[in-house]
Design an enzyme around this catalytic site. Structure first.
Site, PDB file in Angstrom:
ATOM      1  N   ARG A  63       0.886  -1.178   0.000  1.00 51.09           N
ATOM      2  CA  ARG A  63       0.000   0.000   0.000  1.00 51.09           C
ATOM      3  C   ARG A  63       0.916   1.218   0.000  1.00 51.09           C
ATOM      4  O   ARG A  63       1.674   1.430   0.965  1.00 51.09           O
ATOM      5  CB  ARG A  63      -0.917  -0.010   1.214  1.00 51.09           C
ATOM      6  CG  ARG A  63      -1.599   1.317   1.432  1.00 51.09           C
ATOM      7  CD  ARG A  63      -2.759   1.251   2.382  1.00 51.09           C
ATOM      8  NE  ARG A  63      -3.890   0.596   1.756  1.00 51.09           N
ATOM      9  CZ  ARG A  63      -5.138   0.629   2.229  1.00 51.09           C
ATOM     10  NH1 ARG A  63      -5.398   1.295   3.333  1.00 51.09           N
ATOM     11  NH2 ARG A  63      -6.108   0.012   1.608  1.00 51.09           N
ATOM     12  N   HIS A 105      -7.023   1.098  -6.693  1.00 51.98           N
ATOM     13  CA  HIS A 105      -7.235   0.185  -5.555  1.00 51.98           C
ATOM     14  C   HIS A 105      -7.871  -1.086  -6.135  1.00 51.98           C
ATOM     15  O   HIS A 105      -9.056  -1.362  -5.921  1.00 51.98           O
ATOM     16  CB  HIS A 105      -8.135   0.845  -4.513  1.00 51.98           C
ATOM     17  CG  HIS A 105      -8.151   0.170  -3.172  1.00 51.98           C
ATOM     18  ND1 HIS A 105      -7.419  -0.980  -2.900  1.00 51.98           N
ATOM     19  CD2 HIS A 105      -8.802   0.476  -2.016  1.00 51.98           C
ATOM     20  CE1 HIS A 105      -7.627  -1.338  -1.646  1.00 51.98           C
ATOM     21  NE2 HIS A 105      -8.464  -0.484  -1.094  1.00 51.98           N
ATOM     22  N   GLN A 150      -9.859  -3.691  -4.144  1.00 52.74           N
ATOM     23  CA  GLN A 150     -11.192  -3.211  -3.792  1.00 52.74           C
ATOM     24  C   GLN A 150     -12.167  -3.396  -4.960  1.00 52.74           C
ATOM     25  O   GLN A 150     -13.262  -3.930  -4.785  1.00 52.74           O
ATOM     26  CB  GLN A 150     -11.096  -1.721  -3.397  1.00 52.74           C
ATOM     27  CG  GLN A 150     -12.375  -1.150  -2.859  1.00 52.74           C
ATOM     28  CD  GLN A 150     -12.791  -1.795  -1.540  1.00 52.74           C
ATOM     29  OE1 GLN A 150     -12.011  -1.797  -0.596  1.00 52.74           O
ATOM     30  NE2 GLN A 150     -13.989  -2.339  -1.465  1.00 52.74           N
ATOM     31  N   ASP A 191     -17.160   6.862  -2.033  1.00 49.64           N
ATOM     32  CA  ASP A 191     -15.910   6.741  -1.273  1.00 49.64           C
ATOM     33  C   ASP A 191     -15.708   8.066  -0.530  1.00 49.64           C
ATOM     34  O   ASP A 191     -16.430   9.042  -0.781  1.00 49.64           O
ATOM     35  CB  ASP A 191     -14.745   6.442  -2.231  1.00 49.64           C
ATOM     36  CG  ASP A 191     -13.425   6.187  -1.510  1.00 49.64           C
ATOM     37  OD1 ASP A 191     -13.441   5.954  -0.281  1.00 49.64           O
ATOM     38  OD2 ASP A 191     -12.361   6.226  -2.172  1.00 49.64           O
ATOM     39  N   CYS A 241     -16.349   1.454   0.025  1.00 53.43           N
ATOM     40  CA  CYS A 241     -15.161   0.638   0.296  1.00 53.43           C
ATOM     41  C   CYS A 241     -14.766   0.674   1.772  1.00 53.43           C
ATOM     42  O   CYS A 241     -14.076  -0.225   2.241  1.00 53.43           O
ATOM     43  CB  CYS A 241     -14.008   1.095  -0.578  1.00 53.43           C
ATOM     44  SG  CYS A 241     -13.594   2.830  -0.335  1.00 53.43           S
ATOM     45  N   ARG A 245     -13.536  -8.838   0.899  1.00 50.93           N
ATOM     46  CA  ARG A 245     -12.111  -8.569   0.655  1.00 50.93           C
ATOM     47  C   ARG A 245     -11.291  -9.817   0.997  1.00 50.93           C
ATOM     48  O   ARG A 245     -10.359 -10.197   0.292  1.00 50.93           O
ATOM     49  CB  ARG A 245     -11.622  -7.384   1.511  1.00 50.93           C
ATOM     50  CG  ARG A 245     -12.151  -6.023   1.096  1.00 50.93           C
ATOM     51  CD  ARG A 245     -11.516  -5.526  -0.201  1.00 50.93           C
ATOM     52  NE  ARG A 245     -10.071  -5.420  -0.129  1.00 50.93           N
ATOM     53  CZ  ARG A 245      -9.383  -4.382   0.366  1.00 50.93           C
ATOM     54  NH1 ARG A 245     -10.035  -3.323   0.818  1.00 50.93           N
ATOM     55  NH2 ARG A 245      -8.053  -4.367   0.381  1.00 50.93           N
TER      56      ARG A 245
HETATM   57  N1  NVA Z   1      -9.821   6.611  -1.598  1.00 50.65           N
HETATM   58  C1  NVA Z   1      -9.518   6.161  -0.264  1.00 50.65           C
HETATM   59  C2  NVA Z   1      -9.704   4.696  -0.171  1.00 50.65           C
HETATM   60  C3  NVA Z   1      -9.485   4.097   1.189  1.00 50.65           C
HETATM   61  C4  NVA Z   1      -9.645   2.609   1.206  1.00 50.65           C
HETATM   62  C5  NVA Z   1      -8.107   6.554   0.096  1.00 50.65           C
HETATM   63  O1  NVA Z   1      -7.214   6.445  -0.759  1.00 50.65           O
HETATM   64  O2  NVA Z   1      -7.877   6.992   1.223  1.00 50.65           O
HETATM   65  N1   CP Z   2     -11.192  -0.402   1.897  1.00 53.50           N
HETATM   66  C1   CP Z   2      -9.955  -0.466   2.403  1.00 53.50           C
HETATM   67  O1   CP Z   2      -8.975  -0.674   1.678  1.00 53.50           O
HETATM   68  O2   CP Z   2      -9.886  -0.309   3.742  1.00 53.50           O
HETATM   69  P1   CP Z   2      -8.572  -0.052   4.615  1.00 53.50           P
HETATM   70  O3   CP Z   2      -8.048   1.295   4.224  1.00 53.50           O
HETATM   71  O4   CP Z   2      -9.034  -0.123   6.021  1.00 53.50           O
HETATM   72  O5   CP Z   2      -7.567  -1.115   4.297  1.00 53.50           O
END
Ligand code: NVA
Ligand code: CP
Length: 309
Positions: free
Chosen positions: A99, A126, A129, A222, A262, A290
C-alpha cells in the site's frame, strides 16, 4: 516473469470470472492448505484496517503467514531503495502486497521482484477493492453485465479509477457523478473507453447526479478526502457536498438498489447514517468479501508464478 496485480486491468475478464468461481468455493471452505508454509510480505506506507486484516487473516486461513512491514520501522526509512526491498523480499517470501502513496512505488517493486506483487492501494488505483466490489455486486444481483452502477463523489480517486476499468471489463454501465474539478483522471477515462469497446461495458462521467442515479442497481461512494489529501480538506468538502449519498440523491435508483462503500466511511460527509446502515446497505458484506476474493487472488498469482503447478 511473475504475474502482478497492480491494476484492475491486469486481469482479463475471463480470469476475473474464473477467480470469482474460485472465490465462491474458498468462501465456503474457509480453511485450506493452498498456501501451506508460504509467506506474504505486506508493505504499508499508509494506514489500513481491512486491507491489513484481510490479507493477514487470509494467508493464515490458506496455511501460510503474513509479515507486516511499514516504512518507519524498515530500512526504507533510512534510504534503502524500493528495488532492493523487492529483491530481498523475493528471497524470503512468495508474495508481496504493498500500500503506497505513489503508484510508481508499487510498479518499481514489481519491476524488481521475482515474486508476484499486489497493489493494496496507490494514489492511482485500488484494484483489490474493485475486484471485491464486482464480486459483491455479482453476489447481490446475480449478474454484472448490464448492471447500472452510480458512483457519486470524488471521481479523481483510486477506488473510482479501478471501478471504471472493472465495470468496462465485465460489461456493466458505470456512471461517475462528480464535480468538474474532481472528475476521473483522463488516462483512466481513455483506458476504460478502450476496455468498453472490447468488452461491452460503458463508463459515463457527468456532473448530473440525477442522471447517474436514475434506475441504478448499485449506488457507490468513497471518502471525499483520501489518504494523503488532508491539506485539500476544505476545498474538497465544499466541492463535494452536493454529491452526498442521502435519501434525496438516491430517490431515482431502482427500489432494490444496493449501497456500497469501500470503507472507512465518514458518516455525514459522503453518506448519511440512514443510507450507510439502512436496509439497502451491503457495506459489511463488501468488507468481508475482501478476505475471500484476495485469498482466491493470492492462490491464483502464486500458482501462476509457479507455472500453474
Ligand atoms: N480513496 C480512499 C480509499 C481508502 C480505502 C483513500 O485512498 O484513502
Ligand atoms: N477499503 C480499504 O482498503 O480499507 P482499509 O483502508 O481499512 O484497508
Amino acid at each position: 516473469m511473475p504475474l502482478h496485480f497492480l491494476s484492475q486491468s491486469d486481469l482479463t475478464p475471463k480470469t476475473i470470472h474464473a477467480l470469482f468461481e474460485r472465490t465462491t468455493v474458498i468462501k465456503g471452505e474457509r480453511l485450506s492448505d493452498a498456501l501451506l508454509g508460504r509467506s506474504l510480505v505486506m508493505f504499508f506506507e499508509k494506514t489500513s484496517t481491512r486491507t491489513r486484516l484481510s490479507f493477514e487473516i487470509g494467508m493464515t486461513q490458506l496455511g501460510g503467514h503474513a509479515v507486516y512491514l511499514d516504512r518507519d520501522s524498515s530500512q526504507i526509512s533510512r534510504g534503502e531503495s524500493v528495488a532492493d526491498l523487492a529483491r530481498v523480499v523475493s528471497r524470503y517470501a512468495d508474495l508481496i502486497m504493498a500500500r503506497v502513496y505513489a503508484h510508481r512505488t508499487v510498479a518499481e517493486l514489481a519491476e524488481h521482484a521475482s515474486i508476484p506483487v499486489i497493489n493494496g492501494l496507490s494514489d492511482a488505483e485500488h484494484p483489490c477493492q474493485s475486484l471485491t466490489d464486482l464480486f459483491t455486486m455479482l453476489e447481490c444481483k446475480g449478474r454484472l453485465e448490464g448492471l447500472k452502477i452510480a458512483y457519486l463523489g470524488d471521481g479523481d480517486n483510486n477506488v473510482a479509477h479501478s471501478l471504471m476499468l472493472g465495470a468496462a471489463q465485465v460489461g456493466a454501465d458505470l456512471w461517475i457523478a462528480s464535480p468538474g474539478e474532481l472528475q476521473p483522471d483522463t488516462w483512466f477515462v481513455d483506458a476504460a473507453a478502450k476496455l468498453s469497446e472490447r468488452f461491452g461495458g460503458t463508463v459515463t462521467v457527468t456532473e448530473n447526479i440525477d442522471q447517474a442515479v436514475e434506475h441504478a442497481d448499485v449506488i457507490y461512494t468513497d471518502v471525499w478526502v483520501s489518504m494523503g489529501q488532508e491539506s485539500e480538506n476544505e476545498r474538497r468538502l465544499e466541492l463535494l457536498r452536493p454529491y452526498q449519498v442521502n435519501r434525496k440523491s438516491v430517490s431515482g435508483a431502482k427500489p432494490d438498489f444496493v449501497f456500497m462503500h469501500c470503507l472507512p466511511a465518514h458518516i455525514g460527509q459522503e453518506v448519511t447514517a440512514e443510507l450507510a446502515y439502512g436496509p439497502h446497505s451491503v457495506i459489511f458484506d463488501q468488507a468481508e468479501n475482501r478476505l475471500h476474493v484476495q485469498k482466491a487472488l493470492m492462490v491464483y498469482l502464486f500458482e501462476s508464478s509457479r507455472g500453474g503447478e
